[in-house]
Design a protein around this motif. Structure first.
Motif, PDB file in Angstrom:
ATOM      1  N   LEU A 106       0.831  -1.209   0.000  1.00 61.36           N
ATOM      2  CA  LEU A 106       0.000   0.000   0.000  1.00 61.36           C
ATOM      3  C   LEU A 106       0.863   1.255   0.000  1.00 61.36           C
ATOM      4  O   LEU A 106       0.523   2.253  -0.636  1.00 61.36           O
ATOM      5  N   LEU A 107       1.986   1.209   0.721  1.00 64.28           N
ATOM      6  CA  LEU A 107       2.922   2.343   0.711  1.00 64.28           C
ATOM      7  C   LEU A 107       3.452   2.566  -0.703  1.00 64.28           C
ATOM      8  O   LEU A 107       3.565   3.709  -1.164  1.00 64.28           O
ATOM      9  N   LEU A 108       3.748   1.495  -1.404  1.00 65.81           N
ATOM     10  CA  LEU A 108       4.227   1.593  -2.776  1.00 65.81           C
ATOM     11  C   LEU A 108       3.155   2.223  -3.668  1.00 65.81           C
ATOM     12  O   LEU A 108       3.450   3.101  -4.492  1.00 65.81           O
ATOM     13  N   SER A 109       1.903   1.805  -3.498  1.00 67.41           N
ATOM     14  CA  SER A 109       0.804   2.372  -4.290  1.00 67.41           C
ATOM     15  C   SER A 109       0.608   3.854  -3.969  1.00 67.41           C
ATOM     16  O   SER A 109       0.373   4.670  -4.871  1.00 67.41           O
ATOM     17  N   PHE A 110       0.671   4.198  -2.681  1.00 63.33           N
ATOM     18  CA  PHE A 110       0.541   5.603  -2.286  1.00 63.33           C
ATOM     19  C   PHE A 110       1.636   6.442  -2.915  1.00 63.33           C
ATOM     20  O   PHE A 110       1.382   7.542  -3.426  1.00 63.33           O
ATOM     21  N   SER A 111       2.870   5.945  -2.879  1.00 61.62           N
ATOM     22  CA  SER A 111       3.997   6.701  -3.436  1.00 61.62           C
ATOM     23  C   SER A 111       3.818   6.895  -4.939  1.00 61.62           C
ATOM     24  O   SER A 111       4.114   7.969  -5.475  1.00 61.62           O
ATOM     25  N   GLY A 112       3.317   5.856  -5.622  1.00 60.73           N
ATOM     26  CA  GLY A 112       3.081   5.982  -7.054  1.00 60.73           C
ATOM     27  C   GLY A 112       2.007   7.010  -7.370  1.00 60.73           C
ATOM     28  O   GLY A 112       2.152   7.820  -8.294  1.00 60.73           O
ATOM     29  N   ALA A 113       0.918   7.010  -6.599  1.00 65.36           N
ATOM     30  CA  ALA A 113      -0.173   7.958  -6.817  1.00 65.36           C
ATOM     31  C   ALA A 113       0.279   9.389  -6.539  1.00 65.36           C
ATOM     32  O   ALA A 113      -0.042  10.316  -7.291  1.00 65.36           O
ATOM     33  N   TYR A 114       1.032   9.571  -5.458  1.00 67.29           N
ATOM     34  CA  TYR A 114       1.492  10.917  -5.102  1.00 67.29           C
ATOM     35  C   TYR A 114       2.472  11.439  -6.150  1.00 67.29           C
ATOM     36  O   TYR A 114       2.379  12.593  -6.594  1.00 67.29           O
ATOM     37  N   LEU A 115       3.397  10.595  -6.573  1.00 68.95           N
ATOM     38  CA  LEU A 115       4.396  11.007  -7.558  1.00 68.95           C
ATOM     39  C   LEU A 115       3.739  11.343  -8.894  1.00 68.95           C
ATOM     40  O   LEU A 115       4.071  12.357  -9.530  1.00 68.95           O
ATOM     41  N   LEU A 116       2.792  10.520  -9.318  1.00 70.68           N
ATOM     42  CA  LEU A 116       2.076  10.795 -10.566  1.00 70.68           C
ATOM     43  C   LEU A 116       1.299  12.104 -10.472  1.00 70.68           C
ATOM     44  O   LEU A 116       1.312  12.913 -11.408  1.00 70.68           O
ATOM     45  N   SER A 117       0.644  12.335  -9.339  1.00 67.23           N
ATOM     46  CA  SER A 117      -0.179  13.538  -9.179  1.00 67.23           C
ATOM     47  C   SER A 117       0.663  14.801  -9.182  1.00 67.23           C
ATOM     48  O   SER A 117       0.301  15.802  -9.830  1.00 67.23           O
ATOM     49  N   VAL A 118       1.788  14.784  -8.474  1.00 66.11           N
ATOM     50  CA  VAL A 118       2.666  15.958  -8.465  1.00 66.11           C
ATOM     51  C   VAL A 118       3.208  16.217  -9.870  1.00 66.11           C
ATOM     52  O   VAL A 118       3.325  17.370 -10.306  1.00 66.11           O
ATOM     53  N   THR A 119       3.518  15.153 -10.583  1.00 65.67           N
ATOM     54  CA  THR A 119       4.003  15.300 -11.951  1.00 65.67           C
ATOM     55  C   THR A 119       2.961  15.974 -12.831  1.00 65.67           C
ATOM     56  O   THR A 119       3.264  16.897 -13.601  1.00 65.67           O
ATOM     57  N   VAL A 120       1.702  15.529 -12.707  1.00 59.97           N
ATOM     58  CA  VAL A 120       0.623  16.075 -13.527  1.00 59.97           C
ATOM     59  C   VAL A 120       0.243  17.487 -13.090  1.00 59.97           C
ATOM     60  O   VAL A 120       0.031  18.381 -13.927  1.00 59.97           O
ATOM     61  N   PHE A 121       0.175  17.731 -11.786  1.00 57.38           N
ATOM     62  CA  PHE A 121      -0.273  19.026 -11.275  1.00 57.38           C
ATOM     63  C   PHE A 121       0.787  20.119 -11.412  1.00 57.38           C
ATOM     64  O   PHE A 121       0.448  21.294 -11.620  1.00 57.38           O
ATOM     65  N   GLU A 122       2.068  19.765 -11.301  1.00 51.12           N
ATOM     66  CA  GLU A 122       3.110  20.787 -11.232  1.00 51.12           C
ATOM     67  C   GLU A 122       4.124  20.718 -12.368  1.00 51.12           C
ATOM     68  O   GLU A 122       4.363  21.713 -13.053  1.00 51.12           O
ATOM     69  N   LEU A 123       4.732  19.570 -12.575  1.00 50.04           N
ATOM     70  CA  LEU A 123       5.807  19.494 -13.566  1.00 50.04           C
ATOM     71  C   LEU A 123       5.299  19.658 -14.998  1.00 50.04           C
ATOM     72  O   LEU A 123       5.892  20.402 -15.793  1.00 50.04           O
ATOM     73  N   LEU A 124       4.225  18.967 -15.333  1.00 53.37           N
ATOM     74  CA  LEU A 124       3.715  19.030 -16.709  1.00 53.37           C
ATOM     75  C   LEU A 124       3.313  20.449 -17.123  1.00 53.37           C
ATOM     76  O   LEU A 124       3.742  20.923 -18.186  1.00 53.37           O
ATOM     77  N   PRO A 125       2.481  21.162 -16.349  1.00 57.03           N
ATOM     78  CA  PRO A 125       2.128  22.528 -16.754  1.00 57.03           C
ATOM     79  C   PRO A 125       3.348  23.438 -16.879  1.00 57.03           C
ATOM     80  O   PRO A 125       3.410  24.298 -17.768  1.00 57.03           O
ATOM     81  N   GLU A 126       4.333  23.236 -16.014  1.00 56.70           N
ATOM     82  CA  GLU A 126       5.512  24.100 -16.024  1.00 56.70           C
ATOM     83  C   GLU A 126       6.339  23.920 -17.291  1.00 56.70           C
ATOM     84  O   GLU A 126       6.775  24.896 -17.905  1.00 56.70           O
TER      85      GLU A 126
END
Length: 222
Positions: A30-50
Motif C-alpha cells: 500500500l505504501l508503494l501504491s501511495f507513493s506511485g499515486a502521489y508522484l504521478l499527481s505531483v508530476t501532472v499538477f506541477e511538472l507538466l504545466p511548467e
C-alpha cells in the motif's frame, strides 16, 4: 532539505527492511501504491504545466524519450524502481549494472527537486519502498556487508548529486525544461506501472484504491 530528505528516505527504507521484513506485507504494498499515486499527481499538477508553459510541441518528444529511457533502465534493473527484484541473490559479483541503472534513475530524479517541495516529498516517499526492497536483496545476497553498504551509500547519494549539479551548473539550468521533460517521462512510466499493475488474480482491491485516492488528494491540496 533537498539534499537531506532523499538520504533519510533511503535510511528509513533500510531500517524498515532490517527490522520489519516487509517484502510481502500488505502495508508495504500500500505504501508503494501511495507513493506511485502521489508522484504521478505531483508530476501532472506541477511538472507538466511548467514544462509546457514556455515551450512548444517538441517538449512532448523529450517526455516520450524519458519514458523510453526508463523502459531501458528497467530492462537492466529488472523493475526495482516500481517494487520488484528479480536479481540472483546467490551471486557474489557486485551488481554494477543494477547500480548503474538505479544511479542514473536517481540522478535524474534529483534535477527538478529544487523547484518543488511537493516533488521532493514525492521522490522521498517513493524512495522508501525502493530502498527497502533493495536492502532486502542486499541482506539476502552473498556480496558481503561492505559491498552491500557501499551499494546503498552510492544509491542514496545519487539524487542529492543530481540536485547539486542542477544548482551549480548554468548549462544544466539553461536546458532545465528539457531535462525536466525527460524526468516527467521517467516518473510517468514508474508511477503508472505501480498503479496499474494487476492485483493478484485481478481482484478489486479497495485498500489500494483508497491509498491511491489519498495520494492524489494529498498532492492536490498540499
Amino acid at each position: 532539505m533537498i539534499f537531506i530528505l532523499p538520504l533519510l528516505a533511503v535510511l528509513l527504507g533500510y531500517l524498515i527492511a532490517k527490522f520489519l521484513k516487509p517484502s510481502s506485507s500488505t502495508s508495504f504494498k500500500l505504501l508503494l501504491s501511495f507513493s506511485g499515486a502521489y508522484l504521478l499527481s505531483v508530476t501532472v499538477f506541477e511538472l507538466l504545466p511548467e514544462v509546457y508553459e514556455n515551450k512548444g510541441k517538441e517538449i512532448g518528444v523529450f517526455i516520450l524519450l524519458g519514458l523510453l529511457f526508463q523502459i531501458i533502465l528497467e530492462f537492466i534493473s529488472k523493475g526495482l524502481e516500481h517494487g520488484h527484484m528479480h536479481h540472483d541473490p546467490n551471486s557474489k559479483q557486485f551488481p554494477i549494472m543494477l547500480l548503474f541503472s538505479l544511479g542514473i534513475h536517481s540522478l535524474l530524479e534529483g534535477f527538478p527537486l529544487s523547484e518543488s517541495s511537493h516533488l521532493l516529498y514525492g521522490v522521498a516517499i517513493h524512495k522508501i519502498p525502493v530502498a527497502a526492497i533493495l536492502s532486502i536483496f542486499l541482506f539476502n545476497s552473498k556480496l558481503g556487508k561492505f559491498k552491500a553498504a557501499l551499494f546503498l551509500l552510492l544509491f542514496a547519494l545519487m539524487t542529492p548529486i543530481g540536485s547539486f549539479l542542477k544548482i551549480q551548473f548554468d548549462f544544466i539550468q539553461n536546458y532545465g525544461a528539457y531535462i525536466n521533460a525527460v524526468v516527467i517521462g521517467v516518473f510517468l512510466h514508474i508511477s503508472t506501472t505501480i498503479l496499474f499493475e494487476a492485483s493478484k488474480d485481478h481482484k478489486f482491491n479497495a485498500s489500494k484504491l483508497c491509498v491511491i485516492i489519498l495520494g492524489i488528494l494529498l498532492a492536490y491540496f498540499m
